[in-house]
Design a protein around this motif. Structure first.
Motif, short mmCIF file in Angstrom:
data_model
loop_
_atom_site.label_atom_id
_atom_site.label_comp_id
_atom_site.label_asym_id
_atom_site.label_seq_id
_atom_site.Cartn_x
_atom_site.Cartn_y
_atom_site.Cartn_z
N PRO A 13 -0.31 6.13 -7.78
CA PRO A 13 -0.21 4.70 -8.08
C PRO A 13 0.03 3.84 -6.84
O PRO A 13 -0.33 2.66 -6.83
N ARG A 14 0.59 4.43 -5.78
CA ARG A 14 0.85 3.65 -4.55
C ARG A 14 -0.42 3.39 -3.76
O ARG A 14 -0.47 2.46 -2.95
N THR A 15 -1.45 4.20 -3.96
CA THR A 15 -2.65 4.11 -3.11
C THR A 15 -3.95 3.97 -3.90
O THR A 15 -5.00 3.78 -3.29
N ARG A 16 -3.89 4.04 -5.19
CA ARG A 16 -5.13 4.09 -5.98
C ARG A 16 -6.02 2.86 -5.83
O ARG A 16 -7.22 2.93 -6.02
N ASN A 17 -5.44 1.72 -5.48
CA ASN A 17 -6.24 0.49 -5.36
C ASN A 17 -6.75 0.22 -3.94
O ASN A 17 -7.41 -0.79 -3.71
N ILE A 18 -6.43 1.10 -3.01
CA ILE A 18 -6.92 0.95 -1.64
C ILE A 18 -8.38 1.41 -1.61
O ILE A 18 -8.73 2.47 -2.13
N LYS A 19 -9.23 0.60 -1.00
CA LYS A 19 -10.64 0.98 -0.87
C LYS A 19 -10.76 2.13 0.12
O LYS A 19 -10.12 2.12 1.17
N VAL A 20 -11.58 3.11 -0.23
CA VAL A 20 -11.79 4.27 0.64
C VAL A 20 -13.28 4.39 0.95
O VAL A 20 -14.11 4.48 0.05
N LEU A 21 -13.58 4.38 2.23
CA LEU A 21 -14.94 4.60 2.70
C LEU A 21 -14.95 5.97 3.37
O LEU A 21 -14.23 6.18 4.34
N VAL A 48 -19.93 13.80 -5.32
CA VAL A 48 -18.57 14.20 -5.68
C VAL A 48 -17.56 13.18 -5.15
O VAL A 48 -16.64 12.77 -5.85
N CYS A 49 -17.72 12.76 -3.90
CA CYS A 49 -16.79 11.78 -3.32
C CYS A 49 -16.81 10.46 -4.08
O CYS A 49 -15.76 9.88 -4.35
N LEU A 50 -17.99 10.00 -4.45
CA LEU A 50 -18.09 8.76 -5.23
C LEU A 50 -17.47 8.94 -6.62
O LEU A 50 -16.78 8.05 -7.12
N GLU A 51 -17.67 10.09 -7.22
CA GLU A 51 -17.06 10.38 -8.53
C GLU A 51 -15.53 10.44 -8.43
O GLU A 51 -14.84 10.07 -9.37
#
Length: 102
Positions: free
Chosen positions: A49-57, A70-73
């Motif tokens: 919950p602390r990091t779930r909204n951070i965008k990851v590229l 898999v990464c996108l999923e």
């Protein structure tokens, strides 16, 4: 003057989860080097919950479509293959919510 967004650039090491939770970057550029460990880290980032909204590229030398899928999923916002082209930095800027880099 508004604060500039933080971008965390990191290898797929477990410490990334704690760094992301502590600093709350706008974007994480995750350099995926190992198939399984990096995917596990990505899944953990998106579950926490602390990091779930951070965008990851995800940035990787792994070009196969399965790994990308898999990464996108798992929740990656995008997946790019190294070496990246100049438009990569514009993509990062947009993800971080800022204009074009200068």
């Amino acid at each position: 003057m508004s604060e500039k967004p933080t971008i965390l650039i990191a290898d797929d090491e477990p410490v990334v989860l704690e760094l992301a939770a502590k600093h709350q970057p706008a974007v994480i550029i995750l350099d995926l080097k190992q198939h399984v460990d990096g995917r596990d880290l990505l899944a953990s980032l998106k579950r926490d919950p602390r990091t779930r909204n951070i965008k990851v590229l995800v940035l990787s030398a792994i070009e196969d479509q399965f790994t990308r899928h898999v990464c996108l999923e798992l929740g990656a916002d995008d997946y790019d293959v190294k070496p990246f082209d100049p438009s990569f930095m514009s993509k990062v800027a947009r993800m971080a919510g800022v204009g074009e880099p200068h």
